[in-house]
Motif scaffolding. Structure first.
Motif, PDB file in Angstrom:
ATOM      1  N   PRO A 110      32.392  93.935  11.570  1.00  0.00           N
ATOM      2  CA  PRO A 110      32.232  92.658  10.861  1.00  0.00           C
ATOM      3  C   PRO A 110      33.330  92.361   9.824  1.00  0.00           C
ATOM      4  O   PRO A 110      33.346  91.272   9.255  1.00  0.00           O
ATOM      5  CB  PRO A 110      30.868  92.800  10.183  1.00  0.00           C
ATOM      6  CG  PRO A 110      30.693  94.265   9.981  1.00  0.00           C
ATOM      7  CD  PRO A 110      31.397  94.916  11.143  1.00  0.00           C
ATOM      8  N   PHE A 111      34.236  93.288   9.590  1.00  0.00           N
ATOM      9  CA  PHE A 111      35.292  93.039   8.600  1.00  0.00           C
ATOM     10  C   PHE A 111      36.242  91.962   9.118  1.00  0.00           C
ATOM     11  O   PHE A 111      36.499  91.878  10.327  1.00  0.00           O
ATOM     12  CB  PHE A 111      36.066  94.321   8.289  1.00  0.00           C
ATOM     13  CG  PHE A 111      35.387  95.223   7.307  1.00  0.00           C
ATOM     14  CD1 PHE A 111      35.620  95.100   5.945  1.00  0.00           C
ATOM     15  CD2 PHE A 111      34.488  96.187   7.747  1.00  0.00           C
ATOM     16  CE1 PHE A 111      34.988  95.920   5.033  1.00  0.00           C
ATOM     17  CE2 PHE A 111      33.844  97.017   6.840  1.00  0.00           C
ATOM     18  CZ  PHE A 111      34.091  96.887   5.481  1.00  0.00           C
ATOM     19  N   PRO A 112      36.783  91.142   8.215  1.00  0.00           N
ATOM     20  CA  PRO A 112      37.695  90.071   8.631  1.00  0.00           C
ATOM     21  C   PRO A 112      38.924  90.587   9.396  1.00  0.00           C
ATOM     22  O   PRO A 112      39.383  89.940  10.315  1.00  0.00           O
ATOM     23  CB  PRO A 112      38.117  89.411   7.315  1.00  0.00           C
ATOM     24  CG  PRO A 112      37.077  89.787   6.330  1.00  0.00           C
ATOM     25  CD  PRO A 112      36.524  91.112   6.778  1.00  0.00           C
ATOM     26  N   GLU A 113      39.459  91.713   9.005  1.00  0.00           N
ATOM     27  CA  GLU A 113      40.615  92.291   9.690  1.00  0.00           C
ATOM     28  C   GLU A 113      40.313  93.749  10.044  1.00  0.00           C
ATOM     29  O   GLU A 113      40.851  94.675   9.435  1.00  0.00           O
ATOM     30  CB  GLU A 113      41.856  92.202   8.803  1.00  0.00           C
ATOM     31  CG  GLU A 113      42.298  90.780   8.531  1.00  0.00           C
ATOM     32  CD  GLU A 113      43.545  90.715   7.676  1.00  0.00           C
ATOM     33  OE1 GLU A 113      44.436  91.576   7.844  1.00  0.00           O
ATOM     34  OE2 GLU A 113      43.615  89.809   6.836  1.00  0.00           O
ATOM     35  N   PRO A 114      39.457  93.966  11.067  1.00  0.00           N
ATOM     36  CA  PRO A 114      39.027  95.329  11.383  1.00  0.00           C
ATOM     37  C   PRO A 114      40.135  96.239  11.910  1.00  0.00           C
ATOM     38  O   PRO A 114      39.985  97.447  11.915  1.00  0.00           O
ATOM     39  CB  PRO A 114      37.941  95.124  12.447  1.00  0.00           C
ATOM     40  CG  PRO A 114      38.237  93.800  13.046  1.00  0.00           C
ATOM     41  CD  PRO A 114      38.864  92.978  11.954  1.00  0.00           C
ATOM     42  N   ASP A 115      41.248  95.648  12.344  1.00  0.00           N
ATOM     43  CA  ASP A 115      42.339  96.467  12.879  1.00  0.00           C
ATOM     44  C   ASP A 115      43.366  96.858  11.833  1.00  0.00           C
ATOM     45  O   ASP A 115      44.371  97.490  12.155  1.00  0.00           O
ATOM     46  CB  ASP A 115      43.024  95.732  14.043  1.00  0.00           C
ATOM     47  CG  ASP A 115      42.089  95.597  15.234  1.00  0.00           C
ATOM     48  OD1 ASP A 115      41.244  96.500  15.433  1.00  0.00           O
ATOM     49  OD2 ASP A 115      42.203  94.588  15.949  1.00  0.00           O
ATOM     50  N   SER A 116      43.140  96.491  10.579  1.00  0.00           N
ATOM     51  CA  SER A 116      44.038  96.900   9.505  1.00  0.00           C
ATOM     52  C   SER A 116      44.102  98.427   9.465  1.00  0.00           C
ATOM     53  O   SER A 116      43.076  99.096   9.403  1.00  0.00           O
ATOM     54  CB  SER A 116      43.506  96.357   8.168  1.00  0.00           C
ATOM     55  OG  SER A 116      44.034  97.101   7.087  1.00  0.00           O
ATOM     56  N   GLY A 117      45.309  98.952   9.523  1.00  0.00           N
ATOM     57  CA  GLY A 117      45.474 100.407   9.548  1.00  0.00           C
ATOM     58  C   GLY A 117      44.874 101.099   8.337  1.00  0.00           C
ATOM     59  O   GLY A 117      44.235 102.149   8.459  1.00  0.00           O
ATOM     60  N   ARG A 118      45.066 100.524   7.160  1.00  0.00           N
ATOM     61  CA  ARG A 118      44.524 101.137   5.939  1.00  0.00           C
ATOM     62  C   ARG A 118      43.000 101.131   5.954  1.00  0.00           C
ATOM     63  O   ARG A 118      42.370 102.119   5.605  1.00  0.00           O
ATOM     64  CB  ARG A 118      45.060 100.421   4.700  1.00  0.00           C
ATOM     65  CG  ARG A 118      46.509 100.762   4.412  1.00  0.00           C
ATOM     66  CD  ARG A 118      47.060 100.074   3.193  1.00  0.00           C
ATOM     67  NE  ARG A 118      46.179 100.204   2.053  1.00  0.00           N
ATOM     68  CZ  ARG A 118      46.171  99.360   1.029  1.00  0.00           C
ATOM     69  NH1 ARG A 118      46.989  98.332   1.010  1.00  0.00           N
ATOM     70  NH2 ARG A 118      45.364  99.553   0.016  1.00  0.00           N
ATOM     71  N   LEU A 119      42.418  99.993   6.338  1.00  0.00           N
ATOM     72  CA  LEU A 119      40.953  99.907   6.369  1.00  0.00           C
ATOM     73  C   LEU A 119      40.375 100.851   7.410  1.00  0.00           C
ATOM     74  O   LEU A 119      39.385 101.531   7.151  1.00  0.00           O
ATOM     75  CB  LEU A 119      40.511  98.465   6.644  1.00  0.00           C
ATOM     76  CG  LEU A 119      39.001  98.232   6.668  1.00  0.00           C
ATOM     77  CD1 LEU A 119      38.364  98.612   5.323  1.00  0.00           C
ATOM     78  CD2 LEU A 119      38.694  96.780   7.023  1.00  0.00           C
ATOM     79  N   ARG A 120      41.007 100.920   8.578  1.00  0.00           N
ATOM     80  CA  ARG A 120      40.541 101.862   9.621  1.00  0.00           C
ATOM     81  C   ARG A 120      40.572 103.290   9.090  1.00  0.00           C
ATOM     82  O   ARG A 120      39.652 104.068   9.321  1.00  0.00           O
ATOM     83  CB  ARG A 120      41.405 101.757  10.874  1.00  0.00           C
ATOM     84  CG  ARG A 120      41.111 100.545  11.719  1.00  0.00           C
ATOM     85  CD  ARG A 120      42.054 100.463  12.923  1.00  0.00           C
ATOM     86  NE  ARG A 120      41.789 101.485  13.923  1.00  0.00           N
ATOM     87  CZ  ARG A 120      40.810 101.421  14.804  1.00  0.00           C
ATOM     88  NH1 ARG A 120      39.993 100.406  14.826  1.00  0.00           N
ATOM     89  NH2 ARG A 120      40.648 102.381  15.689  1.00  0.00           N
ATOM     90  N   ALA A 121      41.625 103.629   8.381  1.00  0.00           N
ATOM     91  CA  ALA A 121      41.748 104.984   7.829  1.00  0.00           C
ATOM     92  C   ALA A 121      40.653 105.249   6.793  1.00  0.00           C
ATOM     93  O   ALA A 121      40.054 106.332   6.777  1.00  0.00           O
ATOM     94  CB  ALA A 121      43.129 105.188   7.217  1.00  0.00           C
ATOM     95  N   VAL A 122      40.393 104.281   5.943  1.00  0.00           N
ATOM     96  CA  VAL A 122      39.363 104.463   4.906  1.00  0.00           C
ATOM     97  C   VAL A 122      37.989 104.626   5.540  1.00  0.00           C
ATOM     98  O   VAL A 122      37.218 105.521   5.167  1.00  0.00           O
ATOM     99  CB  VAL A 122      39.378 103.281   3.903  1.00  0.00           C
ATOM    100  CG1 VAL A 122      38.123 103.260   3.041  1.00  0.00           C
ATOM    101  CG2 VAL A 122      40.622 103.364   3.033  1.00  0.00           C
TER     102      VAL A 122
END
Length: 191
Positions: free
Chosen positions: A137-149
């Motif tokens: 559900p995140f606006p940018e689920p493919d963001s590398g930093r967010l995926r890592a977190v």
């Protein structure tokens, strides 16, 4: 014929119970077929009659242990559409599972290299599945930093460091990891 089948199943279950006990006390790396046989009160040959190899015994052991646990429920998380609400609910569910299963999970993850390849792959895929369900559900689920977190937050070792090693409650650990994800995604964390 039924009595013989019951005896076979009883012996098989004793072997599985012995493997579960040893995996939980000494870990998979130090669990031997001889040790399982001794703990179960059978011969090594009997163990091999029931389980062709270590991978088959590990599968039976894992299935039995998991059947006695309250597993995380990603389907319930997926019903939540707000990204931080889903992340919070998913991590709370995972961290509950980790706390309940900590003695066994610490041994399993601690003996990672000794696990059969298929089981290592299954565990890694499971963590990726959890990560992906929480990211949806995140606006940018493919963001590398967010995926890592988020990948970091679903790790057993993250939970163990925060809660077991540093004394946080599950709720405090969930709040900390949700806050980190919110900051990474540029979202406001609900109070």
């Amino acid at each position: 014929m039924n009595k013989r089948a019951e005896q076979v199943e009883t012996t098989r279950q004793r072997i599985v119970d012995a493997a579960v006990a040893l995996h939980g006390s000494v870990g998979p790396a130090k669990t031997t077929i001889a040790g399982v046989a001794e703990q179960a009160g059978v011969t090594r040959l009997t163990v091999y009659r029931h389980f062709a190899d270590d991978a088959a015994l590990f599968s039976a052991c894992s299935s039995h242990w998991l059947s006695q646990q309250q597993l995380p429920d990603p389907a319930a998380w997926s019903e939540l559409t707000d990204p931080l609400t889903r992340l919070h609910a998913g991590l709370a569910d995972l961290y509950r599972f980790y706390r309940d299963g900590e003695p066994m999970l610490r041994r399993i993850y601690g003996d990672w290299a000794a696990l059969p390849e298929g089981h290592r792959s299954d565990l890694a895929q499971r963590n990726n599945f959890f990560r992906d369900r929480l990211l949806e559900p995140f606006p940018e689920p493919d963001s590398g930093r967010l995926r890592a977190v988020v990948a970091h937050s679903v790790s057993f070792w993250t939970w163990r460091s925060l809660c077991h090693d540093n004394g946080l409650s599950n709720d405090d650990a969930v709040q900390a990891m949700t806050g980190l994800a919110a900051m990474t995604a540029g979202l406001q964390q609900p109070c």
